[in-house]
Scaffold this motif. Sequence first.
Motif, PDB file in Angstrom:
ATOM      1  N   THR A  80      -6.485   4.666  -3.051  1.00 56.36           N
ATOM      2  CA  THR A  80      -5.712   5.562  -2.194  1.00 56.36           C
ATOM      3  C   THR A  80      -6.483   6.774  -1.674  1.00 56.36           C
ATOM      4  OG1 THR A  80      -4.877   6.706  -4.152  1.00 56.36           O
ATOM      5  CG2 THR A  80      -3.510   4.927  -3.245  1.00 56.36           C
ATOM      6  N   TYR A  95       0.833  -1.207   0.000  1.00 53.38           N
ATOM      7  CA  TYR A  95       0.000   0.000   0.000  1.00 53.38           C
ATOM      8  C   TYR A  95       0.871   1.261   0.000  1.00 53.38           C
ATOM      9  CZ  TYR A  95      -3.990   2.998   0.845  1.00 53.38           C
ATOM     10  OH  TYR A  95      -4.959   3.961   0.721  1.00 53.38           O
ATOM     11  N   LEU A 154       1.420   6.038   7.943  1.00 53.74           N
ATOM     12  CA  LEU A 154       1.455   4.676   7.420  1.00 53.74           C
ATOM     13  C   LEU A 154       2.783   3.995   7.758  1.00 53.74           C
ATOM     14  CD1 LEU A 154      -0.207   2.641   5.753  1.00 53.74           C
ATOM     15  CD2 LEU A 154       0.952   3.521   3.733  1.00 53.74           C
ATOM     16  N   TYR A 188      -8.078   6.967   2.007  1.00 53.69           N
ATOM     17  CA  TYR A 188      -7.074   7.182   3.058  1.00 53.69           C
ATOM     18  C   TYR A 188      -6.533   8.610   3.004  1.00 53.69           C
ATOM     19  CZ  TYR A 188      -2.797   6.600   5.786  1.00 53.69           C
ATOM     20  OH  TYR A 188      -1.795   6.749   6.708  1.00 53.69           O
ATOM     21  N   ALA A 233       0.002  11.540   5.742  1.00 53.81           N
ATOM     22  CA  ALA A 233      -0.590  10.224   5.510  1.00 53.81           C
ATOM     23  C   ALA A 233       0.497   9.166   5.348  1.00 53.81           C
ATOM     24  CB  ALA A 233      -1.481  10.264   4.274  1.00 53.81           C
TER      25      ALA A 233
END
Length: 92
Positions: free
Chosen positions: A46, A16, A74, A49, A70
């Motif tokens: 994407t 991801y 992550l 998120y 972001a």
Amino acid sequence: MLSEIFAVLGQTLSIYSFILIIRILLTWFPGIDWSNGVLSALTSITDPYLNIFRGIIPPIGGFDISSLLAFLLLNVVQNLITNLQYASLGYS
């Protein structure tokens, strides 16, 4: 068993992260047709998120820095899962 779950989660987050980097880099090219099937799939994966962070940090000087936050979060979660994986294996 638990270490395998953490390994799968860690690998999934790695994939991801890679997809997220591609999405962020593609935003630098304004002429891209986002209705293309592959790019449309990329945004559908994407954007949910990224939209969380876009609501927190507005663009500054025309630059959307919310994607940096972001990506940073992550990576923190990915490192936490890796540490949990090693802890479940008995490593300190």
